[in-house]
Design a protein around this motif. Sequence first.
Motif, PDB file in Angstrom:
ATOM      1  N   ALA A  64      53.348  26.342  26.707  1.00 56.87           N
ATOM      2  CA  ALA A  64      53.167  27.237  27.853  1.00 56.87           C
ATOM      3  C   ALA A  64      53.671  26.610  29.139  1.00 56.87           C
ATOM      4  N   LYS A  65      54.271  27.431  29.978  1.00 58.45           N
ATOM      5  CA  LYS A  65      54.644  27.048  31.334  1.00 58.45           C
ATOM      6  C   LYS A  65      53.831  27.915  32.294  1.00 58.45           C
ATOM      7  N   SER A  66      53.802  27.511  33.530  1.00 60.01           N
ATOM      8  CA  SER A  66      52.981  28.230  34.512  1.00 60.01           C
ATOM      9  C   SER A  66      53.321  29.709  34.572  1.00 60.01           C
ATOM     10  N   ARG A  67      54.617  30.017  34.463  1.00 61.17           N
ATOM     11  CA  ARG A  67      55.017  31.431  34.560  1.00 61.17           C
ATOM     12  C   ARG A  67      54.567  32.246  33.344  1.00 61.17           C
ATOM     13  N   ASP A  68      54.171  31.565  32.255  1.00 60.58           N
ATOM     14  CA  ASP A  68      53.748  32.254  31.044  1.00 60.58           C
ATOM     15  C   ASP A  68      52.289  32.678  31.090  1.00 60.58           C
ATOM     16  N   ILE A  69      51.559  32.228  32.087  1.00 63.00           N
ATOM     17  CA  ILE A  69      50.122  32.493  32.160  1.00 63.00           C
ATOM     18  C   ILE A  69      49.860  33.444  33.312  1.00 63.00           C
ATOM     19  N   LYS A  70      49.388  34.628  33.002  1.00 57.85           N
ATOM     20  CA  LYS A  70      49.219  35.678  33.997  1.00 57.85           C
ATOM     21  C   LYS A  70      47.787  35.700  34.510  1.00 57.85           C
ATOM     22  N   LEU A  71      47.530  34.910  35.525  1.00 60.93           N
ATOM     23  CA  LEU A  71      46.199  34.876  36.131  1.00 60.93           C
ATOM     24  C   LEU A  71      46.309  35.213  37.607  1.00 60.93           C
ATOM     25  N   LYS A  72      45.666  36.283  38.013  1.00 64.31           N
ATOM     26  CA  LYS A  72      45.682  36.694  39.405  1.00 64.31           C
ATOM     27  C   LYS A  72      44.256  36.988  39.839  1.00 64.31           C
ATOM     28  N   GLY A  73      44.045  36.957  41.138  1.00 61.42           N
ATOM     29  CA  GLY A  73      42.715  37.241  41.658  1.00 61.42           C
ATOM     30  C   GLY A  73      42.226  36.151  42.582  1.00 61.42           C
ATOM     31  N   LYS A  74      41.478  36.547  43.580  1.00 60.02           N
ATOM     32  CA  LYS A  74      40.969  35.605  44.568  1.00 60.02           C
ATOM     33  C   LYS A  74      39.484  35.322  44.384  1.00 60.02           C
ATOM     34  N   SER A  75      38.884  35.916  43.373  1.00 58.78           N
ATOM     35  CA  SER A  75      37.468  35.690  43.129  1.00 58.78           C
ATOM     36  C   SER A  75      37.240  35.454  41.648  1.00 58.78           C
ATOM     37  N   VAL A  76      36.079  34.895  41.329  1.00 59.40           N
ATOM     38  CA  VAL A  76      35.730  34.667  39.934  1.00 59.40           C
ATOM     39  C   VAL A  76      35.624  35.997  39.191  1.00 59.40           C
ATOM     40  N   ALA A  77      35.112  37.009  39.850  1.00 60.53           N
ATOM     41  CA  ALA A  77      34.959  38.327  39.224  1.00 60.53           C
ATOM     42  C   ALA A  77      36.323  38.898  38.822  1.00 60.53           C
ATOM     43  N   GLU A  78      37.313  38.786  39.717  1.00 63.10           N
ATOM     44  CA  GLU A  78      38.649  39.295  39.405  1.00 63.10           C
ATOM     45  C   GLU A  78      39.283  38.511  38.270  1.00 63.10           C
ATOM     46  N   LEU A  79      39.060  37.200  38.265  1.00 62.63           N
ATOM     47  CA  LEU A  79      39.594  36.369  37.189  1.00 62.63           C
ATOM     48  C   LEU A  79      38.934  36.728  35.861  1.00 62.63           C
ATOM     49  N   ALA A  80      37.624  36.904  35.878  1.00 70.11           N
ATOM     50  CA  ALA A  80      36.894  37.249  34.653  1.00 70.11           C
ATOM     51  C   ALA A  80      37.341  38.596  34.098  1.00 70.11           C
ATOM     52  N   ASP A  81      37.688  39.533  34.984  1.00 73.00           N
ATOM     53  CA  ASP A  81      38.154  40.848  34.538  1.00 73.00           C
ATOM     54  C   ASP A  81      39.432  40.740  33.701  1.00 73.00           C
ATOM     55  N   GLN A  82      40.222  39.693  33.930  1.00 72.53           N
ATOM     56  CA  GLN A  82      41.434  39.470  33.138  1.00 72.53           C
ATOM     57  C   GLN A  82      41.153  38.617  31.901  1.00 72.53           C
ATOM     58  N   VAL A  83      40.402  37.555  32.096  1.00 74.64           N
ATOM     59  CA  VAL A  83      40.264  36.541  31.045  1.00 74.64           C
ATOM     60  C   VAL A  83      39.367  36.997  29.900  1.00 74.64           C
ATOM     61  N   LEU A  84      38.227  37.568  30.188  1.00 72.10           N
ATOM     62  CA  LEU A  84      37.294  37.933  29.127  1.00 72.10           C
ATOM     63  C   LEU A  84      37.888  38.957  28.156  1.00 72.10           C
ATOM     64  N   PRO A  85      38.537  40.032  28.640  1.00 76.55           N
ATOM     65  CA  PRO A  85      39.200  40.939  27.695  1.00 76.55           C
ATOM     66  C   PRO A  85      40.337  40.259  26.934  1.00 76.55           C
ATOM     67  N   ALA A  86      41.051  39.328  27.606  1.00 77.33           N
ATOM     68  CA  ALA A  86      42.145  38.613  26.944  1.00 77.33           C
ATOM     69  C   ALA A  86      41.622  37.763  25.792  1.00 77.33           C
ATOM     70  N   LEU A  87      40.444  37.177  25.945  1.00 77.03           N
ATOM     71  CA  LEU A  87      39.843  36.398  24.863  1.00 77.03           C
ATOM     72  C   LEU A  87      39.570  37.281  23.650  1.00 77.03           C
ATOM     73  N   THR A  88      39.035  38.466  23.888  1.00 76.01           N
ATOM     74  CA  THR A  88      38.782  39.403  22.793  1.00 76.01           C
ATOM     75  C   THR A  88      40.089  39.856  22.148  1.00 76.01           C
ATOM     76  N   ASP A  89      41.091  40.164  22.977  1.00 74.28           N
ATOM     77  CA  ASP A  89      42.393  40.601  22.449  1.00 74.28           C
ATOM     78  C   ASP A  89      43.052  39.500  21.636  1.00 74.28           C
ATOM     79  N   ALA A  90      42.936  38.255  22.096  1.00 69.66           N
ATOM     80  CA  ALA A  90      43.533  37.127  21.379  1.00 69.66           C
ATOM     81  C   ALA A  90      42.917  36.982  19.991  1.00 69.66           C
ATOM     82  N   MET A  91      41.608  37.085  19.921  1.00 73.23           N
ATOM     83  CA  MET A  91      40.929  36.991  18.626  1.00 73.23           C
ATOM     84  C   MET A  91      41.340  38.137  17.710  1.00 73.23           C
ATOM     85  N   THR A  92      41.485  39.328  18.277  1.00 75.56           N
ATOM     86  CA  THR A  92      41.852  40.494  17.483  1.00 75.56           C
ATOM     87  C   THR A  92      43.251  40.358  16.891  1.00 75.56           C
TER      88      THR A  92
END
Length: 200
Positions: A122-150
């Motif tokens: 992975a390179k930095s450009r390959d990781i799509k993380l945006k948001g200025k708060s923990v809540a905004e980050l969690a809105d991306q990461v938590l669903p991504a964890l479920t999608d990755a497992m699926t």
Amino acid sequence: MYARNPNIAVSAKVGSNHDHILRKDFHAIAAAVRDSQRPGTSRFRRADNPPATQLHSTTTDSKEYTTMSITLTDQDKTTLRTAAYGAVSLLTVTGSPHKAATEATIALCSATGLVGHVLASAKSRDIKLKGKSVAELADQVLPALTDAMTLLDKHDPAEADNFRTTINVAIEAATQARKGQPSPVMAEMTRKITEALDAA
């Protein structure tokens, strides 16, 4: 300082001051740690130094990535990387950020199998993380964890288990970076990450 020392290079420049960099630019810190762990990385190599020898390369310019009879698209790889490194970022903002980010990222870079190849390349450009708060980050990461497992379970249940184990090892590494018991905030974030993994 880095002009006089060939072993120091600037990874990224951010707008936050020292008081806010961990809260607003934690993704840049995680990226710097991740790149420093990658063998033969060019991001931390000065132009006048010869490139480091790499034992192998897993980077590809094609739209699909195939290894061990499993084919992942670029979007699949982005999902895995966003989920894994995003989980590290969520843990980073919950306490002992510097050491937690370092230890958890090393855990990700130490993964094996298909998951290990995808995360290590992975390179930095390959990781799509945006948001200025923990809540905004969690809105991306938590669903991504479920999608990755699926998506991994669809291709190979063993790799889904490998991904889950990799994330759990990263969580443990980040937790042990904190002296004493995990804080209530870190414990709650760990619960949410584990819950997202189990939701698949």
